[in-house]
Design a protein around this motif. Structure first.
Motif, short mmCIF file in Angstrom:
data_model
loop_
_atom_site.label_atom_id
_atom_site.label_comp_id
_atom_site.label_asym_id
_atom_site.label_seq_id
_atom_site.Cartn_x
_atom_site.Cartn_y
_atom_site.Cartn_z
N SER A 11 0.86 -1.17 0.00
CA SER A 11 0.00 0.00 0.00
C SER A 11 0.89 1.22 0.00
O SER A 11 2.01 1.18 0.52
CB SER A 11 -0.88 0.01 1.24
OG SER A 11 -0.19 0.60 2.31
N SER A 12 0.42 2.27 -0.61
CA SER A 12 1.26 3.47 -0.70
C SER A 12 0.40 4.65 -1.11
O SER A 12 -0.70 4.49 -1.61
CB SER A 12 2.34 3.25 -1.75
OG SER A 12 3.18 4.37 -1.80
N HIS A 13 0.92 5.85 -0.87
CA HIS A 13 0.33 6.98 -1.56
C HIS A 13 1.37 7.63 -2.47
O HIS A 13 1.14 8.70 -3.00
CB HIS A 13 -0.30 7.98 -0.58
CG HIS A 13 0.62 8.47 0.47
ND1 HIS A 13 0.46 8.15 1.79
CD2 HIS A 13 1.72 9.21 0.38
CE1 HIS A 13 1.42 8.71 2.47
NE2 HIS A 13 2.21 9.35 1.65
N HIS A 14 2.51 6.96 -2.62
CA HIS A 14 3.51 7.45 -3.57
C HIS A 14 3.27 6.79 -4.91
O HIS A 14 3.62 5.63 -5.12
CB HIS A 14 4.90 7.11 -3.08
CG HIS A 14 5.36 8.04 -2.01
ND1 HIS A 14 6.01 9.21 -2.29
CD2 HIS A 14 5.23 7.97 -0.68
CE1 HIS A 14 6.27 9.83 -1.16
NE2 HIS A 14 5.81 9.11 -0.17
N LEU A 15 2.67 7.55 -5.83
CA LEU A 15 2.18 6.95 -7.06
C LEU A 15 3.28 6.47 -7.95
O LEU A 15 3.23 5.38 -8.49
CB LEU A 15 1.38 8.00 -7.80
CG LEU A 15 0.52 8.80 -6.84
CD1 LEU A 15 0.05 10.05 -7.48
CD2 LEU A 15 -0.62 7.93 -6.43
N HIS A 16 4.33 7.26 -8.06
CA HIS A 16 5.36 6.91 -9.04
C HIS A 16 6.06 5.63 -8.67
O HIS A 16 6.39 4.81 -9.52
CB HIS A 16 6.36 8.06 -9.15
CG HIS A 16 5.73 9.28 -9.69
ND1 HIS A 16 5.36 9.39 -11.00
CD2 HIS A 16 5.33 10.41 -9.07
CE1 HIS A 16 4.78 10.55 -11.19
NE2 HIS A 16 4.73 11.19 -10.04
N GLN A 17 6.25 5.45 -7.36
CA GLN A 17 6.94 4.24 -6.92
C GLN A 17 6.09 3.02 -7.22
O GLN A 17 6.58 2.00 -7.70
CB GLN A 17 7.20 4.33 -5.42
CG GLN A 17 8.09 5.50 -5.10
CD GLN A 17 8.01 5.89 -3.65
OE1 GLN A 17 7.30 5.27 -2.88
NE2 GLN A 17 8.75 6.91 -3.30
N VAL A 18 4.81 3.14 -6.96
CA VAL A 18 3.91 2.03 -7.21
C VAL A 18 3.89 1.70 -8.69
O VAL A 18 3.94 0.55 -9.10
CB VAL A 18 2.50 2.39 -6.71
CG1 VAL A 18 1.49 1.37 -7.15
CG2 VAL A 18 2.51 2.49 -5.21
N GLN A 19 3.89 2.76 -9.49
CA GLN A 19 3.88 2.61 -10.94
C GLN A 19 5.08 1.78 -11.41
O GLN A 19 4.96 1.00 -12.35
CB GLN A 19 3.94 4.00 -11.55
CG GLN A 19 3.49 4.09 -12.96
CD GLN A 19 3.35 5.54 -13.37
OE1 GLN A 19 3.70 6.45 -12.63
NE2 GLN A 19 2.84 5.76 -14.56
N GLN A 20 6.22 1.98 -10.74
CA GLN A 20 7.43 1.28 -11.17
C GLN A 20 7.34 -0.23 -11.00
O GLN A 20 7.85 -0.97 -11.82
CB GLN A 20 8.64 1.76 -10.35
CG GLN A 20 9.16 3.12 -10.75
CD GLN A 20 10.10 3.65 -9.70
OE1 GLN A 20 10.78 2.88 -9.03
NE2 GLN A 20 10.12 4.94 -9.52
#
Lengths: 333, 334
Positions: free
Chosen positions: A192-201
């Motif tokens: 879970s995250s709210h850091h979108l770019h990291q999740v995208q990776q």
């Protein structure tokens, strides 16, 4: 197909008093996937994760991991699932190795010290093995947390905000480590995250979670397609000279022309970049930049989040009758 | 069918993984934590110091105490070692009545809330352990530490006495001393459980510590004052009462005072360590008539002391049950 679903959530609901933290959640995650649970703070991500582990009792619905009901039978679930909480803490007066050995012993692992050493080397903490965890930086703690998750050889790894508060290189290394684990061992990972770019990776699939509801799920392309159905292609042009808006609007497939800071944004149904540039050049404009926009998670997230925000505001208005009259009385004085 | 198979999987893997159960792993870690912690070292040192000081005083005065022919207990040498003092320093059991609560509070006040605030509790319950194992392990570990401390101190006293005086210990004396050890453990366990309860209830370790100290202060200082005020305000002047009425009022006062754990403890230890004590309340002349001032047997002393012991055990159990309930129902989040 049923065997492939390692996590199954059916109608999961959780109330805290009157607050609905998780609202009728349906979700299934396949074996070997990296699933990203995305959402702002307080969206109910952590609550969902706690219910998956059987640490919090759901008000309704059920969560099954490897076919086991998590709230009825938490012990076998906890044996299969490695969980790292959002601010992971350790016993500060014990060394990293001692901390890890303790958790290993709780899991009934034999030859626990050798195994703990191996794990610490794997996550890159071999130099800090004998240091007390009180002196650890946040990134090191996160690594130790991952070692602790791995020592029990789980089938599923659940990471709650794993990248929170680490510096960019730390995040990159950490995500690389997660991806490597997923590829080499075939582990299923839910983060879970709210850091979108990291999740995208790293994620194969994401779910967008706002206000206790899963608004959308799928891979990033699907999400983008669903969301920007009307005008999926956007070109931003920076040019000197009078912009021929009417001429551009007459082009096939163009839906909208908008002036944004530093340029003009043209959105449409088709990819018309070459035609557009040709037209603009023929009109005598000096083009200094053309940029084709692709939708990333940022835009997707923004879009969903904005929509939800509007809804919330309207909800508050309808339910806030009593409050309004209360405040109204005060403002009249 | 699937879930059953998975359940058996878990069962077999648990059986095949040798090694101790998670509960004992936790107990071991908790004991190590307690023994190494500064507060235990300080309080244990304090208790050790008072033990040696009071035993030393008792050793000096033992000759006089044993030679005192008015005392029916004079021949219980080892009990005398525990209870004799020259007035300058109180005997050991009085010290325990005072320091025991502090020890219990120190061992328990941050049992749960410090784990929660440092984020280790979530990790712990995410392991394949039952949740109650956490609180049980905390309690058992502290109990082991306390028991070891008191048992070794008293055995040290017996051994030292044996070595210095060369007098054999009577079985009844040994039983009484072991009873005293057990009583002290239960007494400290009460305060330990109270502290654990507060540590479950309050999120900050400092709040629960202060709360525990406040309860302790209330019972040691203010409760007696309150009872005295109550007596002055509500009970009639004793000069205008008959003897029966005085006795019944005395009973009320004693009952009120016995809500205090330290009162229960001191009543019980006095009876156990001074075999000639035959009642903890007032005795009438009729009851005393014909009684020979002689020591009671162990069984009779235990009978006199039993209500106090069961009161202490009950209070301990209530505290533990409450903290167990609160802990099992609570939301574990960081």
């Amino acid at each position: 197909m049923a065997e492939d679903k390692i996590i199954e959530i059916v109608g999961l609901t959780k109330y805290y008093g009157k607050l609905k933290a998780v609202d009728d959640l349906h979700l299934s995650i396949n074996k070997g996937e990296i699933f990203g649970l995305l959402g702002p703070n307080g969206a109910g991500k952590s609550t969902t994760i706690l219910m998956l582990l059987g640490l919090t009792e759901p008000s309704a619905g059920e969560a099954r991991i490897c076919g086991i009901n998590a709230s009825r039978n938490p012990i076998p679930v906890k044996r299969k699932v490695g969980y790292m909480p959002d601010n992971v803490g350790f016993y500060n007066d014990m060394t990293a190795l001692e901390n890890l050995t303790y958790i290993g012993r709780l899991n009934g692992i034999t030859a626990v010290e050798d195994r703990a050493r191996e794990m610490l080397i794997e996550v890159g903490l071999e130099g800090a093995m004998q240091k007390k965890t009180g002196t650890f930086s946040r990134g090191m703690k996160q690594r130790l947390g991952l070692a602790e998750v791995l020592i029990k050889q789980p089938e599923v790894i659940i990471l709650d905000e794993p990248t929170l508060g680490i510096d960019p290189t730390g995040v990159r290394d950490f995500l690389a480590l997660i991806q490597q684990l997923n590829e080499q061992r075939g582990l299923t990972i839910l983060l879970s995250s709210h850091h979108l770019h990291q999740v995208q990776q790293v994620c194969n699939r994401v779910g967008i979670f706002v206000g206790g509801q899963l608004l959308a799920e799928g891979n990033i392309e699907t999400l983008a397609r669903n969301l920007f159905k009307a005008s999926p292609y956007v070109v931003q042009v920076t040019a000197d000279g009078e912009f021929p808006s009417s001429a551009v609007l007459e082009m096939p497939g163009v839906k909208k022309v908008a002036v944004v800071d530093g340029g003009v944004e043209i959105s449409g149904e088709q990819d018309i970049t070459p035609d557009l540039v040709r037209l603009l050049v023929s009109k005598g404009l000096d083009i200094t930049g053309v940029q084709k926009k692709t939708y990333g998670l940022d835009e997707i997230y923004q879009q969903y989040f904005e929509n939800n925000l509007k809804e919330n505001v309207s909800n508050e208005k309808s339910s806030g009758l009593f409050q309004r009259s209360f405040f109204g009385r005060f403002s009249k004085r | 069918m699937k879930s059953q198979a998975a359940f058996f999987n878990g069962l077999f893997s648990a059986g095949s993984q040798s090694g101790s159960s998670p509960f004992f792993v936790m107990v071991r870690k908790e004991v190590a934590d307690q023994v190494r912690s500064w507060r235990f070292i300080i309080l244990g040192g304090l208790i050790l110091l008072t033990f040696f000081a009071s035993t030393y005083i008792a050793m000096i005065n033992i000759g006089r105490a044993v030679g005192n022919y008015d005392d029916p207990d004079r021949l219980f040498l080892y009990l005398k070692l525990l209870t004799t003092s020259d007035g300058a320093l109180p005997p050991f059991h009085i010290f325990i009545g005072f320091l025991g609560p502090l020890l219990g509070i120190a061992l328990g006040f941050d049992a749960i809330n410090s784990e929660q605030s440092s984020g280790t509790l979530v990790r712990l319950v995410a392991q394949p352990v039952y949740r109650d194992a956490v609180i049980n392990a905390k309690f058992v570990a502290s109990l082991i530490v306390i028991s070891t401390l008191f048992l070794s101190l008293n055995l040290l006293m017996i051994g030292g006495g044996l070595y210095i005086t060369g007098v054999n210990i009577e079985p009844s004396e040994f039983i009484r001393i072991m009873g005293f050890v057990l009583l002290s453990i239960i007494y400290v366990a009460f305060w330990l459980n109270l502290a654990i309860l507060l540590s479950v209830r309050f999120k900050q370790a400092a709040t629960s510590a202060l709360m525990a100290i406040a309860i302790w202060l209330f019972f040691t200082v203010f409760y007696q004052i309150l009872v005295n005020i109550f007596i002055k305000a509500f009970l009639p002047d004793p000069n205008s009462l008959t003897q029966d009425q005085i006795i019944s009022y005395n009973g009320i006062i004693l009952t009120l005072l016995r809500f205090v754990p330290s009162q229960l403890y001191s009543d019980a230890t006095t009876t156990l360590l001074m075999p000639s004590v035959r009642s903890l309340g007032p005795l009438t002349m009729e009851q005393m008539a014909g009684a020979i001032p002689s020591p009671l047997s162990v069984r009779e002393s235990l009978l006199v002391v039993w209500p106090q012991v069961s009161g202490l055990i009950a209070a301990t159990t209530v505290c533990f049950a409450l903290s167990y309930y609160l802990f099992m129902r609570r939301e574990i989040r960081t």
